[in-house]
Write a protein that holds these residues in place. Sequence first.
Motif, PDB file in Angstrom:
ATOM      1  N   ILE A 156       5.520 -22.075 -16.453  1.00 15.75           N
ATOM      2  CA  ILE A 156       5.029 -20.786 -16.937  1.00 15.75           C
ATOM      3  C   ILE A 156       5.954 -20.277 -18.048  1.00 15.75           C
ATOM      4  N   GLY A 157       5.541 -19.195 -18.679  1.00 14.38           N
ATOM      5  CA  GLY A 157       6.331 -18.589 -19.746  1.00 14.38           C
ATOM      6  C   GLY A 157       6.914 -17.257 -19.309  1.00 14.38           C
ATOM      7  N   PHE A 158       8.054 -16.933 -19.867  1.00  8.20           N
ATOM      8  CA  PHE A 158       8.728 -15.663 -19.572  1.00  8.20           C
ATOM      9  C   PHE A 158       9.293 -15.122 -20.871  1.00  8.20           C
ATOM     10  N   GLU A 159       8.972 -13.861 -21.188  1.00 11.48           N
ATOM     11  CA  GLU A 159       9.371 -13.287 -22.477  1.00 11.48           C
ATOM     12  C   GLU A 159      10.076 -11.950 -22.274  1.00 11.48           C
ATOM     13  N   VAL A 160      11.132 -11.755 -23.050  1.00  7.51           N
ATOM     14  CA  VAL A 160      11.870 -10.491 -23.067  1.00  7.51           C
ATOM     15  C   VAL A 160      12.045 -10.090 -24.528  1.00  7.51           C
ATOM     16  N   ASP A 161      11.906  -8.811 -24.810  1.00 10.09           N
ATOM     17  CA  ASP A 161      12.144  -8.373 -26.183  1.00 10.09           C
ATOM     18  C   ASP A 161      12.843  -7.023 -26.223  1.00 10.09           C
ATOM     19  N   HIS A 162      13.395  -6.726 -27.354  1.00  7.92           N
ATOM     20  CA  HIS A 162      14.053  -5.433 -27.579  1.00  7.92           C
ATOM     21  C   HIS A 162      13.674  -4.954 -28.970  1.00  7.92           C
ATOM     22  N   ILE A 163      13.199  -3.722 -29.062  1.00 11.11           N
ATOM     23  CA  ILE A 163      12.805  -3.145 -30.348  1.00 11.11           C
ATOM     24  C   ILE A 163      13.632  -1.895 -30.604  1.00 11.11           C
ATOM     25  N   GLU A 165      13.506   1.066 -32.572  1.00 13.28           N
ATOM     26  CA  GLU A 165      12.565   1.834 -33.387  1.00 13.28           C
ATOM     27  C   GLU A 165      13.264   2.576 -34.511  1.00 13.28           C
ATOM     28  N   VAL A 166      14.500   2.973 -34.271  1.00 14.35           N
ATOM     29  CA  VAL A 166      15.214   3.761 -35.275  1.00 14.35           C
ATOM     30  C   VAL A 166      15.481   2.937 -36.519  1.00 14.35           C
ATOM     31  N   ASN A 167      16.041   1.746 -36.338  1.00 19.07           N
ATOM     32  CA  ASN A 167      16.427   0.903 -37.471  1.00 19.07           C
ATOM     33  C   ASN A 167      15.392  -0.157 -37.823  1.00 19.07           C
ATOM     34  N   ARG A 168      14.243  -0.149 -37.104  1.00 14.92           N
ATOM     35  CA  ARG A 168      13.163  -1.114 -37.373  1.00 14.92           C
ATOM     36  C   ARG A 168      13.684  -2.551 -37.259  1.00 14.92           C
ATOM     37  N   GLU A 169      14.462  -2.803 -36.216  1.00 10.73           N
ATOM     38  CA  GLU A 169      14.993  -4.126 -35.961  1.00 10.73           C
ATOM     39  C   GLU A 169      14.650  -4.530 -34.528  1.00 10.73           C
ATOM     40  N   GLY A 170      14.883  -5.798 -34.192  1.00 10.60           N
ATOM     41  CA  GLY A 170      14.617  -6.208 -32.826  1.00 10.60           C
ATOM     42  C   GLY A 170      14.792  -7.693 -32.630  1.00 10.60           C
ATOM     43  N   TRP A 171      14.603  -8.131 -31.384  1.00 18.33           N
ATOM     44  CA  TRP A 171      14.681  -9.546 -31.049  1.00 18.33           C
ATOM     45  C   TRP A 171      13.718  -9.860 -29.919  1.00 18.33           C
ATOM     46  N   SER A 172      13.368 -11.127 -29.799  1.00 23.75           N
ATOM     47  CA  SER A 172      12.538 -11.573 -28.685  1.00 23.75           C
ATOM     48  C   SER A 172      13.035 -12.937 -28.220  1.00 23.75           C
ATOM     49  N   VAL A 173      12.926 -13.175 -26.921  1.00 22.94           N
ATOM     50  CA  VAL A 173      13.350 -14.435 -26.314  1.00 22.94           C
ATOM     51  C   VAL A 173      12.207 -14.963 -25.456  1.00 22.94           C
ATOM     52  N   LEU A 174      11.915 -16.247 -25.599  1.00 21.58           N
ATOM     53  CA  LEU A 174      10.879 -16.904 -24.805  1.00 21.58           C
ATOM     54  C   LEU A 174      11.515 -18.029 -23.995  1.00 21.58           C
ATOM     55  N   VAL A 175      11.299 -17.975 -22.674  1.00 20.24           N
ATOM     56  CA  VAL A 175      11.778 -19.017 -21.765  1.00 20.24           C
ATOM     57  C   VAL A 175      10.566 -19.690 -21.141  1.00 20.24           C
ATOM     58  N   GLN A 176      10.559 -21.010 -21.137  1.00 17.69           N
ATOM     59  CA  GLN A 176       9.491 -21.768 -20.494  1.00 17.69           C
ATOM     60  C   GLN A 176      10.099 -22.750 -19.501  1.00 17.69           C
ATOM     61  N   GLY A 177       9.472 -22.843 -18.331  1.00 17.43           N
ATOM     62  CA  GLY A 177      10.003 -23.749 -17.325  1.00 17.43           C
ATOM     63  C   GLY A 177       9.216 -23.672 -16.035  1.00 17.43           C
ATOM     64  N   PRO A 178       9.509 -24.555 -15.087  1.00 18.57           N
ATOM     65  CA  PRO A 178       8.796 -24.565 -13.809  1.00 18.57           C
ATOM     66  C   PRO A 178       9.150 -23.356 -12.958  1.00 18.57           C
ATOM     67  N   ALA A 179       8.136 -22.810 -12.293  1.00 21.40           N
ATOM     68  CA  ALA A 179       8.321 -21.648 -11.412  1.00 21.40           C
ATOM     69  C   ALA A 179       8.425 -22.133  -9.972  1.00 21.40           C
ATOM     70  N   HIS A 180       9.529 -21.812  -9.327  1.00 21.94           N
ATOM     71  CA  HIS A 180       9.783 -22.238  -7.945  1.00 21.94           C
ATOM     72  C   HIS A 180       9.733 -21.025  -7.027  1.00 21.94           C
ATOM     73  N   ARG A 181       8.904 -21.095  -6.000  1.00 18.85           N
ATOM     74  CA  ARG A 181       8.835 -20.023  -5.008  1.00 18.85           C
ATOM     75  C   ARG A 181       9.906 -20.278  -3.947  1.00 18.85           C
ATOM     76  N   PHE A 182      10.813 -19.295  -3.769  1.00 21.20           N
ATOM     77  CA  PHE A 182      11.891 -19.456  -2.798  1.00 21.20           C
ATOM     78  C   PHE A 182      11.312 -19.680  -1.400  1.00 21.20           C
ATOM     79  N   SER A 183      11.841 -20.661  -0.712  1.00 22.67           N
ATOM     80  CA  SER A 183      11.412 -20.937   0.665  1.00 22.67           C
ATOM     81  C   SER A 183      12.124 -19.980   1.620  1.00 22.67           C
ATOM     82  N   ALA A 184      11.724 -20.034   2.889  1.00 18.81           N
ATOM     83  CA  ALA A 184      12.349 -19.178   3.907  1.00 18.81           C
ATOM     84  C   ALA A 184      13.846 -19.458   4.003  1.00 18.81           C
TER      85      ALA A 184
END
Length: 222
Positions: A156-163, A165-184
Amino acid sequence: MSRRTVSPGDLGRRIAHHRKRLGLSREDLAERAGMAPGFVEYVEEAAASITEEALLRLAAALETTTDDLLGADMDRPPGQGPATAHPVLHALDPEECMRLIEPGGVGRVAFSGPSGPTVFPVNFKVHKGAIVFRTQHGGPMEEAVRTGLEGVELTIGFEVDHIDEVNREGWSVLVQGPAHRFSADELEEAAGTGVEPWAGGARETYIRIAPHTISGRRIRSF
């Protein structure tokens, strides 16, 4: 004229942004607004409240509105303002990407849901180099990562960004990888990450994304 004081928020940074946009020094702005240069410096540098009268004079001198200076548009989707002059877009290496998201916060999970491509916001933590978040048991996210095959995990994909607004700048990060559901057996470790969903409710299923592909971009003014 009212002497009501105005809460600053990002006021100083917004004033500085508009001043630089117009190519003004602090002395120029002070002259335009009929203020002392030291007062302009104080407002830009300190988290200071100012009077409504002073705010009106600054807005007029900066050719903008008091609402813009106060960030009264905070409820609108981010990024609706004009782009900065001469923006530069450059790629981030994986190490810088992970450094940016290391503090945790809110990101977006993208996966193939029952009705098609789906994106959910989630609170997350970075734990041992992986992305960890919580979701509802039996919900679309938890169901999506159940492949039904031993040792097979959905990518799956996971994205984080920061904008900024004051200085009209920003960044974004995209992580892709397998999603593991924690077991008991892994729940104690999962709880130790300290991730807490803002949405509340019974979100007892912990998901971990192991980053296989990491990419990012940053926008800055030239």
